[in-house]
Design a protein around this motif. Structure first.
Motif: not given
Length: 484
Positions: A188-206
């Motif tokens: 859900d791109p409208s959810a609070s914390g969505w962008a931060a979750a993407l950052d965590e995933l980006a770090t994990a997946a490189a």
């Protein structure tokens, strides 16, 4: 607890249910969907106290206490005070599966000889507290005592799964703890914390998750990582089951709006439904079993959410639909043998209306067992009546305990095995099923079907010959080994 608990009142059916249950009573436990923390088993630290083990982590318990007027704050403080509150309101649990599970844990796991009430609360607390300090009641010892062969956890795609790796490398650990890939935070791109979750995933997946395509690639990479750590399944808990692809340009536009904090509600829904379709597509590509449970109204009471956070007992059932929402995905992938889609619901009217008919046609669709609000004896019996005539037993998932309360695992599986034994016995005495088929099904429901449904490697079969087992008037040859 009474040895004939949950068995039929009819003497002939009850005797047969006893025999069927005896076949599976001590069979290994397969728990393909739970919320137990793998770190608890990896660290194997003693449990802190009885309340933190049996009361506060179990939202089935806390929600009924809250419904009786107990503020959740009072359960989060002194553990002995929380235990006394459970004892004070013990009568409120009469007739509920929660009472059944707790009585099983008190008597069968901890050997408590007396009924819980306000007078006995402190003595029972002290007994359990003393046992928790002993090696026999540490997490790994209980795991082995409970006879657990497989325990699947629920994990974010960005999790490093370090605890799972430690357990897999420990040859002294008796079972398997498998990660389950749950990507709800990214839907859900409208959810609070969505962008931060993407950052965590980006770090994990490189992988840069600043684009929709980047997010999809990161999810693919992490799914491969989960598979490398033994994971066989994913899980998706979304508001509805609509899986509808959108144009890649629209997906990128909505993704950018989500990062900018300007996404519209309609676009957010379209994005979520597209991503659910993409996850089904990924399951076709990599063979991970996809669990889908829509229709839950999350965090119904906003003041409780703000004070205590999610998973605090106020998620509630909604009306669920599957047939139309999944039409596009099943038209695209519904006969592809690589896909396995297990559908769960908290709306039991959907079992006979939608899920069983879908499973009765599509080879890829399986029926998730009653769970959450429905994992109760009467609801399980209604489930069997609702789905068996349309889809049979083979298209069901095996029992799902869905628990955070570790010591309730054997209690829940005991309830399921007894309820299924009772249902099978009822078919036999009505001459709708032979005794030999009932015996075979009792075994299959715990020793074969869960492994096959979730694509988990079954344990090696025993080397000894199967002993003859009496089921009613007939003598049948049965084996506890799962079939190939």
């Amino acid at each position: 607890m009474h040895p004939d608990r949950l068995f039929p009142a009819d003497p002939a059916a009850r005797e047969l249910a006893r025999s069927l249950h005896a076949l599976v009573e001590h069979a290994p436990v397969v728990s393909p969907h739970s919320h137990v923390d793998a770190l608890m088993l990896a660290d194997d630290r003693p449990f802190a106290n009885p309340a933190e083990l049996l009361v506060t982590p179990d939202h089935y318990v806390t929600r009924l206490l809250h419904a009786s007027g107990v503020p959740l704050d009072e359960l989060a403080g002194d553990p002995r005070a929380a235990w006394r509150l459970l004892a004070r309101y013990w009568s409120r649990f009469r007739g509920t599966p929660v009472r059944y599970w707790l009585e099983f844990q008190l008597t069968q796991v901890f050997g408590v000889p007396q009924q819980l009430d306000e007078a006995s609360a402190d003595a029972i607390y002290d007994r359990i507290d003393a046992l928790l300090a002993t090696p026999a009641y540490r997490p790994r010892a209980l795991f082995e005592r409970f006879g657990i062969d497989v325990l699947a956890t629920t994990d974010d795609p960005a999790d490093d799964l370090a605890a799972h790796r430690r357990l897999a490398a420990d040859h002294a650990f008796p079972g398997r703890v498998l990660p389950t890939f749950r990507a709800d935070r990214y839907m859900d791109p409208s959810a609070s914390g969505w962008a931060a979750a993407l950052d965590e995933l980006a770090t994990a997946a490189a992988v840069d998750c600043g684009t929709h395509e980047g997010l999809l690639e990161a999810l693919r990479i992490r799914r491969a990582y989960f598979r490398a750590q033994g994971g066989t399944a994913t899980d998706s808990g979304v508001p509805d089951a609509w899986a509808s692809p959108i144009d890649a340009r629209d997906a990128e536009r909505i993704h950018a709006a989500g990062l900018a904090g300007s996404v519209s509600p309609a676009d957010a829904v379209a994005y979520r439904r597209d991503l659910l379709y993409r996850l089904i597509e990924m399951s076709v590509d990599d063979g991970m079993v996809m669990q889908l449970h829509p229709g839950v109204i999350r965090n119904h009471h906003r003041p409780t959410l703000l004070r205590h956070g999610p998973d605090s007992g106020h998620d509630l059932p909604g009306v669920a639909a599957f047939t139309d929402p999944l039409r596009r995905a099943l038209n695209d992938f519904g006969t592809d043998p690589r896909l396995r889609l297990v559908l769960f619901t908290v709306d039991e009217t959907a079992f006979s209306r939608e899920i069983a008919p879908l499973a009765g046609f599509y080879p890829t669709v399986f029926i998730g067992a009653p769970w959450w609000f429905l994992d109760a004896p009467s609801a399980i019996e209604r489930f069997r009546h609702a789905v068996t005539e349309t889809a049979g037993f083979e298209k069901t998932s095996g029992f799902i305990d869905d628990t955070r309360a570790f010591c309730s695992i054997p209690a829940r599986h005991d309830m399921s095995r007894r309820t299924d034994a009772a249902y099978l016995a009822s078919l036999v005495v009505a001459h709708r099923l032979s005794e030999s088929d009932a015996a075979a099904l009792a075994l299959d429901l715990v020793a074969r079907i869960p492994y096959e449904t979730f694509r988990i490697e079954p344990p090696a079969p025993p080397v000894h010959e199967a002993a003859p087992v009496r089921t009613g008037a007939m003598l049948e040859e049965v084996s506890c080994a799962p079939s190939s």
